[in-house]
Design a protein around this motif. Sequence first.
Motif, mmCIF file in Angstrom:
data_model
loop_
_atom_site.group_PDB
_atom_site.id
_atom_site.type_symbol
_atom_site.label_atom_id
_atom_site.label_comp_id
_atom_site.label_asym_id
_atom_site.label_seq_id
_atom_site.Cartn_x
_atom_site.Cartn_y
_atom_site.Cartn_z
ATOM 1 N N LEU A 280 0.812 -1.208 0.000
ATOM 2 C CA LEU A 280 0.000 0.000 0.000
ATOM 3 C C LEU A 280 0.852 1.268 0.000
ATOM 4 O O LEU A 280 0.485 2.281 -0.604
ATOM 5 N N TRP A 281 2.014 1.232 0.686
ATOM 6 C CA TRP A 281 2.893 2.402 0.729
ATOM 7 C C TRP A 281 3.434 2.720 -0.660
ATOM 8 O O TRP A 281 3.525 3.886 -1.053
ATOM 9 N N THR A 282 3.801 1.670 -1.401
ATOM 10 C CA THR A 282 4.309 1.881 -2.758
ATOM 11 C C THR A 282 3.230 2.480 -3.652
ATOM 12 O O THR A 282 3.481 3.431 -4.398
ATOM 13 N N ILE A 283 2.016 1.939 -3.571
ATOM 14 C CA ILE A 283 0.909 2.465 -4.381
ATOM 15 C C ILE A 283 0.604 3.909 -4.001
ATOM 16 O O ILE A 283 0.379 4.771 -4.871
ATOM 17 N N LEU A 284 0.617 4.200 -2.685
ATOM 18 C CA LEU A 284 0.370 5.575 -2.234
ATOM 19 C C LEU A 284 1.442 6.521 -2.770
ATOM 20 O O LEU A 284 1.140 7.621 -3.254
ATOM 21 N N GLY A 285 2.705 6.090 -2.689
ATOM 22 C CA GLY A 285 3.800 6.925 -3.195
ATOM 23 C C GLY A 285 3.687 7.182 -4.684
ATOM 24 O O GLY A 285 3.889 8.310 -5.152
ATOM 25 N N LEU A 286 3.334 6.145 -5.451
ATOM 26 C CA LEU A 286 3.162 6.308 -6.894
ATOM 27 C C LEU A 286 2.010 7.264 -7.201
ATOM 28 O O LEU A 286 2.086 8.058 -8.152
ATOM 29 N N ALA A 287 0.940 7.183 -6.415
ATOM 30 C CA ALA A 287 -0.195 8.090 -6.613
ATOM 31 C C ALA A 287 0.221 9.540 -6.352
ATOM 32 O O ALA A 287 -0.155 10.451 -7.108
ATOM 33 N N ILE A 288 1.015 9.763 -5.301
ATOM 34 C CA ILE A 288 1.499 11.117 -4.995
ATOM 35 C C ILE A 288 2.368 11.632 -6.133
ATOM 36 O O ILE A 288 2.258 12.796 -6.554
ATOM 37 N N ILE A 289 3.249 10.766 -6.662
ATOM 38 C CA ILE A 289 4.126 11.152 -7.768
ATOM 39 C C ILE A 289 3.295 11.532 -8.993
ATOM 40 O O ILE A 289 3.534 12.563 -9.636
ATOM 41 N N ALA A 290 2.297 10.702 -9.335
ATOM 42 C CA ALA A 290 1.480 10.957 -10.515
ATOM 43 C C ALA A 290 0.685 12.253 -10.376
ATOM 44 O O ALA A 290 0.659 13.092 -11.296
ATOM 45 N N ILE A 291 0.037 12.444 -9.233
ATOM 46 C CA ILE A 291 -0.764 13.655 -9.025
ATOM 47 C C ILE A 291 0.131 14.892 -9.048
ATOM 48 O O ILE A 291 -0.199 15.913 -9.668
ATOM 49 N N SER A 292 1.281 14.804 -8.386
ATOM 50 C CA SER A 292 2.217 15.936 -8.387
ATOM 51 C C SER A 292 2.698 16.238 -9.796
ATOM 52 O O SER A 292 2.859 17.408 -10.177
ATOM 53 N N GLY A 293 2.930 15.179 -10.579
ATOM 54 C CA GLY A 293 3.369 15.376 -11.958
ATOM 55 C C GLY A 293 2.333 16.088 -12.794
ATOM 56 O O GLY A 293 2.655 16.998 -13.571
ATOM 57 N N PHE A 294 1.073 15.694 -12.650
ATOM 58 C CA PHE A 294 -0.004 16.361 -13.386
ATOM 59 C C PHE A 294 -0.114 17.833 -12.987
ATOM 60 O O PHE A 294 -0.286 18.709 -13.843
ATOM 61 N N VAL A 295 -0.010 18.103 -11.689
ATOM 62 C CA VAL A 295 -0.096 19.493 -11.214
ATOM 63 C C VAL A 295 1.079 20.305 -11.744
ATOM 64 O O VAL A 295 0.930 21.462 -12.150
ATOM 65 N N LEU A 296 2.274 19.703 -11.762
ATOM 66 C CA LEU A 296 3.457 20.387 -12.279
ATOM 67 C C LEU A 296 3.281 20.742 -13.751
ATOM 68 O O LEU A 296 3.578 21.869 -14.175
ATOM 69 N N ILE A 297 2.782 19.794 -14.535
ATOM 70 C CA ILE A 297 2.565 20.029 -15.963
ATOM 71 C C ILE A 297 1.556 21.149 -16.164
ATOM 72 O O ILE A 297 1.751 22.064 -16.976
ATOM 73 N N GLU A 298 0.447 21.101 -15.418
ATOM 74 C CA GLU A 298 -0.605 22.103 -15.557
ATOM 75 C C GLU A 298 -0.093 23.490 -15.155
ATOM 76 O O GLU A 298 -0.367 24.490 -15.832
ATOM 77 N N THR A 299 0.674 23.555 -14.065
ATOM 78 C CA THR A 299 1.202 24.838 -13.584
ATOM 79 C C THR A 299 2.175 25.449 -14.592
ATOM 80 O O THR A 299 2.092 26.644 -14.916
ATOM 81 N N LYS A 300 3.079 24.632 -15.127
ATOM 82 C CA LYS A 300 4.061 25.132 -16.086
ATOM 83 C C LYS A 300 3.392 25.520 -17.397
ATOM 84 O O LYS A 300 3.798 26.460 -18.066
ATOM 85 N N SER A 301 2.330 24.776 -17.772
ATOM 86 C CA SER A 301 1.604 25.111 -18.995
ATOM 87 C C SER A 301 0.938 26.476 -18.872
ATOM 88 O O SER A 301 0.986 27.292 -19.797
ATOM 89 N N LYS A 302 0.331 26.764 -17.708
ATOM 90 C CA LYS A 302 -0.302 28.065 -17.482
ATOM 91 C C LYS A 302 0.728 29.180 -17.469
ATOM 92 O O LYS A 302 0.502 30.277 -17.996
ATOM 93 N N ASN A 303 1.902 28.908 -16.839
ATOM 94 C CA ASN A 303 2.953 29.924 -16.789
ATOM 95 C C ASN A 303 3.486 30.246 -18.176
ATOM 96 O O ASN A 303 3.780 31.399 -18.497
ATOM 97 N N ASN A 304 3.606 29.208 -19.035
ATOM 98 C CA ASN A 304 4.144 29.429 -20.378
ATOM 99 C C ASN A 304 3.179 30.203 -21.264
ATOM 100 O O ASN A 304 3.593 30.947 -22.160
ATOM 101 N N SER A 305 1.865 30.027 -21.013
ATOM 102 C CA SER A 305 0.878 30.719 -21.854
ATOM 103 C C SER A 305 0.467 32.063 -21.287
ATOM 104 O O SER A 305 -0.275 32.808 -21.908
ATOM 105 N N ALA A 306 1.004 32.387 -20.076
ATOM 106 C CA ALA A 306 0.642 33.660 -19.444
ATOM 107 C C ALA A 306 1.379 34.818 -20.116
ATOM 108 O O ALA A 306 2.463 34.661 -20.624
#
Length: 306
Positions: A280-306
Amino acid sequence: MFITDETALEKDKLLQLPVTQTTKALAFSTFGFLCFSLTDVFSKFLTAENIPASEVSFSFSVISIVIFLALSGKLGGLRRTFQTQAPKIHFLRGLLQAPSQPLIFFALSSTSLANAYAIIFLAPFLTAALAWPILGEKGNRRIWFVIFTGFCGVLVAMRPDIQGFTLPIAALIIAALSIALRNSLIRRLPEGETHLSLVLYPCIAIAIGSLLPMIPNFMMPRGLSILWLLTGGVTFSVGLFCVSLAFRMAEAAKIAATQYSQLIWGVLFGILIFSDMPDLWTILGLAIIAISGFVLIETKSKNNSA
C-alpha cells in the motif's frame, strides 16, 4: 524506460490541427510509453537469462539505429540531421544519455518495475528544479511545492529506512539525474532540428556508451533471448518514434501527462508477469508522484501561456 520532459520539445512548431488529431497524438504517446514499459519487461527477461545490462542496452540501441536509418527519409533526412546547428548540445545530450539506459536495465534486474519507476519519475521534478540554474527560469512557490511533494512521493514509495541505499537504487538516482539534465539541454536546441536528430543521436550515444562495458562480459544470446533482444529493440524504437511524433502533433503539456501511464503499466506488468505485488505504501507513493506530476505540468503550462 525513456522519460520525455513536458517542455523538451516546446520549440518545435506545433501544427494547428483539429481536436481529432490531438486525440490521435494522445493515443500515439500512450502507446509509445506502453512500448517503453514493454522494453523494460524484455530487459528483465534478458538479465534473468544472465545477459549483461550493457549488452541489452547496446542491442536495443543498435536495432533502433537500423530502424531509424531505414526511415530516415521520412524523419528529416540524414543530410539535414548531420548538418545540425547544435553539435555541442547533441554531444552533451549523448554524454548524459549513454549511461542512463544501462543503469536502468541494471537496476531492473533486481528491482520491481513499480519501485524502479518511483525513483525514475524523479526526473520531471529534477528537470523543473534544474530549470533555475541551467535555464534561468525561477519557478514560483507552487512549482517548488509540487517538486517537494513529488520527492516526498518517492520517499513514501521507497521508504529508504526499509529498502536501504542499495547499488540498484543508486543507479536509478543517477539515471534520473542524467535524464533531467538531458531534458534541460533539449530545450536549448534551435528550431529546425530534424525529427531524426531527436531519436538517432541518443541511440548512437547509448550504443557507444554500452559497447566498452559489454565486451568483457559479452554472452552469446540463445533461444528465447534472441527473440527478447529483437522484440525489445523494436518496442524501444517504436516508443521513441511514437512519443516524438505525438509531441509534434499536439501541445507538449497534454502529451507529457500520458507519460505517467508508465506507472500503471509498471504495477500491472509487475503483478501479472513477475508476481511483484506492491504494498500500500508503494501504491500511495506512486499516486502522490502521478498527481504531483499532473499538477506540475498544468502549472508550467499556465505559466508558459501567461
